[in-house]
Design a protein around this motif. Structure first.
Motif, PDB file in Angstrom:
ATOM      1  N   SER A   1      42.677  54.160  33.132  1.00 11.84           N
ATOM      2  CA  SER A   1      42.569  55.575  33.501  1.00 11.84           C
ATOM      3  C   SER A   1      42.905  56.506  32.341  1.00 11.84           C
ATOM      4  O   SER A   1      42.471  57.659  32.321  1.00 11.84           O
ATOM      5  N   GLN A   2      43.690  56.018  31.368  1.00 12.44           N
ATOM      6  CA  GLN A   2      44.079  56.838  30.228  1.00 12.44           C
ATOM      7  C   GLN A   2      43.047  56.812  29.102  1.00 12.44           C
ATOM      8  O   GLN A   2      43.215  57.500  28.099  1.00 12.44           O
ATOM      9  N   ILE A   3      41.999  55.994  29.265  1.00 13.02           N
ATOM     10  CA  ILE A   3      40.987  55.864  28.206  1.00 13.02           C
ATOM     11  C   ILE A   3      39.704  56.540  28.669  1.00 13.02           C
ATOM     12  O   ILE A   3      39.107  56.137  29.670  1.00 13.02           O
ATOM     13  N   SER A   4      39.274  57.541  27.948  1.00  9.34           N
ATOM     14  CA  SER A   4      38.206  58.434  28.419  1.00  9.34           C
ATOM     15  C   SER A   4      36.903  57.715  28.735  1.00  9.34           C
ATOM     16  O   SER A   4      36.270  57.987  29.754  1.00  9.34           O
ATOM     17  N   PHE A   5      36.478  56.765  27.887  1.00  5.34           N
ATOM     18  CA  PHE A   5      35.170  56.151  28.105  1.00  5.34           C
ATOM     19  C   PHE A   5      35.170  55.120  29.226  1.00  5.34           C
ATOM     20  O   PHE A   5      34.126  54.633  29.632  1.00  5.34           O
ATOM     21  N   PHE A   6      36.350  54.768  29.753  1.00  5.02           N
ATOM     22  CA  PHE A   6      36.417  53.936  30.955  1.00  5.02           C
ATOM     23  C   PHE A   6      36.511  54.782  32.228  1.00  5.02           C
ATOM     24  O   PHE A   6      36.224  54.308  33.318  1.00  5.02           O
ATOM     25  N   ALA A   7      36.941  56.047  32.073  1.00  4.56           N
ATOM     26  CA  ALA A   7      37.291  56.873  33.233  1.00  4.56           C
ATOM     27  C   ALA A   7      36.115  57.122  34.171  1.00  4.56           C
ATOM     28  O   ALA A   7      36.306  57.266  35.379  1.00  4.56           O
ATOM     29  N   GLU A   8      34.891  57.173  33.641  1.00  7.99           N
ATOM     30  CA  GLU A   8      33.739  57.526  34.465  1.00  7.99           C
ATOM     31  C   GLU A   8      33.031  56.323  35.092  1.00  7.99           C
ATOM     32  O   GLU A   8      32.048  56.488  35.801  1.00  7.99           O
ATOM     33  N   LEU A   9      33.536  55.126  34.828  1.00  8.64           N
ATOM     34  CA  LEU A   9      32.924  53.938  35.433  1.00  8.64           C
ATOM     35  C   LEU A   9      33.262  53.885  36.909  1.00  8.64           C
ATOM     36  O   LEU A   9      34.375  54.224  37.327  1.00  8.64           O
ATOM     37  N   ASP A  10      32.291  53.448  37.719  1.00 10.70           N
ATOM     38  CA  ASP A  10      32.591  53.335  39.146  1.00 10.70           C
ATOM     39  C   ASP A  10      33.481  52.122  39.394  1.00 10.70           C
ATOM     40  O   ASP A  10      33.633  51.249  38.543  1.00 10.70           O
ATOM     41  N   ASP A  11      34.078  52.073  40.588  1.00 14.43           N
ATOM     42  CA  ASP A  11      35.068  51.037  40.889  1.00 14.43           C
ATOM     43  C   ASP A  11      34.480  49.627  40.854  1.00 14.43           C
ATOM     44  O   ASP A  11      35.186  48.661  40.543  1.00 14.43           O
ATOM     45  N   LEU A  12      33.203  49.497  41.159  1.00 17.33           N
ATOM     46  CA  LEU A  12      32.576  48.172  41.160  1.00 17.33           C
ATOM     47  C   LEU A  12      32.553  47.587  39.758  1.00 17.33           C
ATOM     48  O   LEU A  12      32.954  46.438  39.526  1.00 17.33           O
ATOM     49  N   VAL A  13      32.099  48.392  38.790  1.00 21.30           N
ATOM     50  CA  VAL A  13      32.028  47.936  37.391  1.00 21.30           C
ATOM     51  C   VAL A  13      33.430  47.788  36.819  1.00 21.30           C
ATOM     52  O   VAL A  13      33.746  46.791  36.150  1.00 21.30           O
ATOM     53  N   LEU A  14      34.291  48.765  37.093  1.00 28.20           N
ATOM     54  CA  LEU A  14      35.646  48.717  36.551  1.00 28.20           C
ATOM     55  C   LEU A  14      36.427  47.532  37.118  1.00 28.20           C
ATOM     56  O   LEU A  14      37.207  46.894  36.405  1.00 28.20           O
ATOM     57  N   GLY A  15      36.191  47.211  38.380  1.00 25.98           N
ATOM     58  CA  GLY A  15      36.847  46.046  38.977  1.00 25.98           C
ATOM     59  C   GLY A  15      36.441  44.758  38.299  1.00 25.98           C
ATOM     60  O   GLY A  15      37.258  43.855  38.094  1.00 25.98           O
ATOM     61  N   GLU A  16      35.171  44.663  37.920  1.00 26.43           N
ATOM     62  CA  GLU A  16      34.690  43.475  37.206  1.00 26.43           C
ATOM     63  C   GLU A  16      35.354  43.355  35.834  1.00 26.43           C
ATOM     64  O   GLU A  16      35.710  42.257  35.393  1.00 26.43           O
ATOM     65  N   ILE A  17      35.536  44.485  35.160  1.00 29.57           N
ATOM     66  CA  ILE A  17      36.210  44.476  33.862  1.00 29.57           C
ATOM     67  C   ILE A  17      37.683  44.106  34.035  1.00 29.57           C
ATOM     68  O   ILE A  17      38.232  43.323  33.251  1.00 29.57           O
ATOM     69  N   CYS A  18      38.318  44.643  35.077  1.00 29.55           N
ATOM     70  CA  CYS A  18      39.727  44.317  35.339  1.00 29.55           C
ATOM     71  C   CYS A  18      39.923  42.824  35.575  1.00 29.55           C
ATOM     72  O   CYS A  18      40.944  42.250  35.189  1.00 29.55           O
ATOM     73  N   LEU A  19      38.945  42.194  36.212  1.00 31.27           N
ATOM     74  CA  LEU A  19      39.030  40.743  36.447  1.00 31.27           C
ATOM     75  C   LEU A  19      39.051  39.962  35.136  1.00 31.27           C
ATOM     76  O   LEU A  19      39.620  38.873  35.061  1.00 31.27           O
ATOM     77  N   ALA A  20      38.402  40.508  34.115  1.00 30.22           N
ATOM     78  CA  ALA A  20      38.310  39.804  32.831  1.00 30.22           C
ATOM     79  C   ALA A  20      39.519  40.066  31.935  1.00 30.22           C
ATOM     80  O   ALA A  20      39.643  39.461  30.868  1.00 30.22           O
ATOM     81  N   LEU A  21      40.406  40.953  32.373  1.00 31.54           N
ATOM     82  CA  LEU A  21      41.551  41.341  31.547  1.00 31.54           C
ATOM     83  C   LEU A  21      42.573  40.209  31.454  1.00 31.54           C
ATOM     84  O   LEU A  21      42.861  39.532  32.432  1.00 31.54           O
TER      85      LEU A  21
END
Length: 299
Positions: A97-117
């Motif tokens: 949430s603190q990184i601007s270019f991630f902020a506009e991603l929808d939850d579906l895409v962001l959730g997939e990225i979070c899984l890879a963290l």
């Protein structure tokens, strides 16, 4: 009276369950640590290096971290991807949430990225990335402070002064080499105990390959950071960059980024094809076109 006794009994029962759980966790940790100590002694690991390993495990135990780099909740193979994605989003959304270019991603895409963290722990003076290495990962600082070393700085040495480049919790690094597929331009060293969230290019390539706000913002950021780095080396020269020059630089960087993604894709596709050939798997076990086996699902 009876209700009061029942509540007390229930509280005692819950407390016993909690204590037993802590004891089991402590026993499992101690068993794992004893194995580590035995291995270090067997392989005659130097005492100084053994002390560093002990410091790592002390930190892990004190902070109740997982014994590996992935949370157990997200590792259950029977759990649906949908539920895992929602859990990952709950656990790590604040990281992005603190990184601007991630902020506009929808939850579906962001959730997939979070899984890879993944999370890694670094001791003070640990080198996180080395200048000259090929960049394959992107780093987000969860806790701690890191230092971006200058070209003439020697890794592992302690530095003082006002010219140091320090990054703190919520900041990130490693994006330039990841985007351009070139060598790391700087080394980065942990100053304090650090918890670093790590993403590799497999998770980011689908976003970099698509024309959207994410890739555009990341491109602009990389150009801005490279420009800042160049100006740092020429402080005595008054450099002015026009808007048209910035636009050309951003367009060139965006093309470089797409070329890097395509190159990684071709390398992975070639590796998969070679692996199948070496195993003699030419009997239609993979009826799909191999050129699509490395394509990412468009969420």
């Amino acid at each position: 009276m009876i209700i009061g006794l029942f509540i007390i009994a229930l509280l005692i029962s819950e407390a016993n369950v909690y204590v037993m759980g802590k004891k089991q966790g402590s026993a499992a940790f101690q068993l794992n640590f004893d194995r580590i100590v035995h291995e270090m002694e067997y392989y005659a690991v130097p005492h100084e290096l053994q002390n560093q390993v002990r410091r790592f495990y002390d930190y892990v135990w004190t902070n109740q971290k997982q014994y590996d780099d992935k949370i157990a909740l997200l590792s259950d193979k029977q759990m649906s991807t949908h539920l895992q994605r929602k859990l990952a989003l709950h656990l790590f959304k604040d990281v992005f949430s603190q990184i601007s270019f991630f902020a506009e991603l929808d939850d579906l895409v962001l959730g997939e990225i979070c899984l890879a963290l993944r999370t890694r722990i670094y001791l003070p003076s640990d080198i996180i990335i080395y200048q000259g290495d090929i960049g394959k990962e992107f780093f987000i600082i969860a806790k701690g402070v890191v230092e971006v070393l200058q070209e003439n700085d020697r890794a592992g040495e302690k530095r003082k002064g006002s010219n140091r480049i320090l990054l703190h919790s919520g900041q990130f690094f490693g994006e330039i080499a990841l985007v351009t597929n070139l060598s790391r331009t700087r080394s980065v060293q942990a100053v304090t105990m650090c918890e670093i969230n790590v993403l590799d290019y497999d998770a980011l390539d689908p976003l970099l390959d698509d024309i959207n706000n994410f890739s555009t913002k990341l491109t602009k950021l990389v150009v801005k950071r490279q420009l800042h780095s160049g100006m740092e080396g020429a402080k005595e020269v008054d450099i002015k960059v026009s808007n048209s020059d910035m636009e050309r630089a951003e367009n060139a960087m965006e093309q470089t980024m797409r070329d890097a993604v395509e190159k990684r894709r071709m390398v992975e596709s070639s590796s998969i094809s070679d692996s199948i050939k070496s195993n003699g798997s030419n009997d239609n076990k993979f009826p799909c076109n191999m050129s699509h086996t490395v394509d990412f699902i468009n969420l």
